[in-house]
Scaffold this active site. Structure first.
Site, PDB file in Angstrom:
ATOM      1  N   ARG A 235      -5.719 -86.358 -25.219  1.00  0.00           N
ATOM      2  CA  ARG A 235      -4.852 -86.628 -26.369  1.00  0.00           C
ATOM      3  C   ARG A 235      -5.666 -86.564 -27.655  1.00  0.00           C
ATOM      4  O   ARG A 235      -6.829 -87.007 -27.672  1.00  0.00           O
ATOM      5  CB  ARG A 235      -4.233 -88.039 -26.274  1.00  0.00           C
ATOM      6  N   GLU A 264       0.159 -82.722 -34.597  1.00  0.00           N
ATOM      7  CA  GLU A 264       0.390 -81.366 -34.098  1.00  0.00           C
ATOM      8  C   GLU A 264       1.698 -80.818 -34.653  1.00  0.00           C
ATOM      9  O   GLU A 264       2.705 -81.514 -34.600  1.00  0.00           O
ATOM     10  CB  GLU A 264       0.428 -81.381 -32.575  1.00  0.00           C
ATOM     11  N   HIS A 285      -2.345 -77.042 -27.830  1.00  0.00           N
ATOM     12  CA  HIS A 285      -1.742 -77.935 -26.835  1.00  0.00           C
ATOM     13  C   HIS A 285      -1.114 -77.132 -25.670  1.00  0.00           C
ATOM     14  O   HIS A 285       0.090 -77.197 -25.433  1.00  0.00           O
ATOM     15  CB  HIS A 285      -0.689 -78.854 -27.480  1.00  0.00           C
TER      16      HIS A 285
END
Ligand SMILES: NC(=O)c1ccc[n+]([C@@H]2O[C@H](COP(=O)([O-])OP(=O)(O)OC[C@H]3O[C@@H](n4cnc5c(N)ncnc54)[C@H](O)[C@@H]3O)[C@@H](O)[C@H]2O)c1
Length: 328
Positions: A235, A264, A285
């Site tokens: 994370r 993000e 991601h």
């Protein structure tokens, strides 16, 4: 009597298997691959359940608009985009699919580790650009190097096994998994202060919470070998970004592969500077972004919803579970 779920709103491009499974149990599904906040607020009052991936933010406002809402399913591992406290306060259950993307996240981690060791990405980019540059992309083998795996959950364990097969010396740390839980199958368990000076690579696989935020900071990096490489497919927020950039600039950190960011998509100038650093390999991601994981998360959430409809099912709101665990 289980939960009465007649209609489910499935958004964010959850794979079609989710709707197929729900339909086969006579649950109506409305699918919207992309949905704006306004559309979500308008649509949500019609459904007893909502299934999201990571794009939609299930805020207090959305939960309050969901007058019939009983459960929110996150087709993925974390529940970061769901206001779990607000859901708990309204008695809305929150479920997720924690195991479905573990192998995908693991394989990306292994790929990034090898890519860092062999400079695969910058070397390929140079060649595409017409430059045949061999000398500056001489890499290192991972064989015989030491990998510190932080977090021995679903992803961390798989990474430990695979990188062990490459001949890495795997060390691991997880304060919530008893030391004798797995023998040395997932690396040699070690305390952090012993581990930092030994690690050539550090890979992060824990959740982001108050105790793990900025887990890797200047104090930690100072204890590491010069040139240590860091991989974060866990994370954003586990690494203190200012400290990471300083360490990249001084050479204390020799390379970083980052799949996750505090915000993000990243917009903060500091994060962007990290991403642009020549020794950083950044991906948007992609940990769970495989065809297999996307099918699996949709299936896992659909199956959980179907189970909730069965008689005798009781769903504890996740906020309540979190409170119970904190007290234990
Ligand atoms: N990049 C991606 O797309 C992607 C995909 C899947 C998972 N993830 C993330 O990867 C992380 C790991 O996922 P998982 O499925 O293995 O989770 P998991 O819950 O199975 O494992 C997490 C592990 O971290 C451990 N842990 C908690 N606090 C710790 C601490 N302070 N120090 C060391 N270990 C600690 C827990 O005991 C647990 O064993 C999560 O943050 C998850 O959100 C990211």
């Amino acid at each position: 009597m289980g939960l009465e779920i007649k209609s489910v709103l499935v958004v964010d491009g959850v794979g079609p298997r989710c709707a197929e499974i729900l339909n086969s149990h006579n649950i109506k599904v409305t699918t919207k691959a992309k949905i704006t906040k306004e559309e979500l607020l308008k649509e949500i009052p019609n459904h007893e359940a909502l299934v999201v991936r990571s794009a939609s933010q299930v805020t207090k406002e959305v939960l309050e608009a969901g007058t019939k809402l009983k459960v929110v399913g996150r087709a993925g591992a974390g529940v970061d985009n769901i206001d779990v406290e607000a859901a708990g306060a309204k008695g809305i259950g929150v479920i997720n699919a924690p195991g479905a993307n573990a192998l995908s996240a693991c394989e990306l981690t292994c790929g990034l580790t090898l890519a860092l060791a062999r400079h695969i990405v910058p070397a390929a980019a140079a060649l595409k650009d017409g430059r045949w540059e061999r000398a500056q992309y001489t890499g290192t083998e991972v064989f015989g190097k030491t990998l510190a795996v932080l977090g021995l959950g679903r992803v961390g364990r798989e990474v430990a096994v695979r990188m062990n097969a490459f001949g890495m010396k795997v060390l691991s740390y997880d304060p919530y998994v008893p030391v004798d839980a797995y023998g040395e199958d997932y690396g040699v368990r070690m305390e952090l202060n012993e581990m930092w000076p030994l690690a050539d690579y550090i890979t992060l696989h824990m959740p982001l919470n108050d105790s793990t935020r900025n887990f890797v900071d200047a104090k930690v990096l100072k204890q590491c070998k010069k040139g240590v490489k860091i991989i974060n497919v866990g994370r954003g927020g586990l690494i203190q970004e200012r400290d990471l950039l300083d360490a990249l600039q001084s050479g204390q950190v020799g390379g970083a592969a980052l799949d996750v960011f505090e915000k993000e998509p990243p917009t903060d100038p500091l994060t962007l500077e990290i991403i642009k650093h020549p020794n950083v390999l950044a991906s948007p991601h992609l940990g769970a972004s495989t065809k297999e994981a996307q099918v699996r998360v949709g299936e896992e959430i659909a199956e959980q919803l179907v189970n909730l409809v069965k008689p005798g099912t009781y769903l504890t709101p996740l906020a309540e579970v979190t409170r119970i665990l904190k007290k234990a």
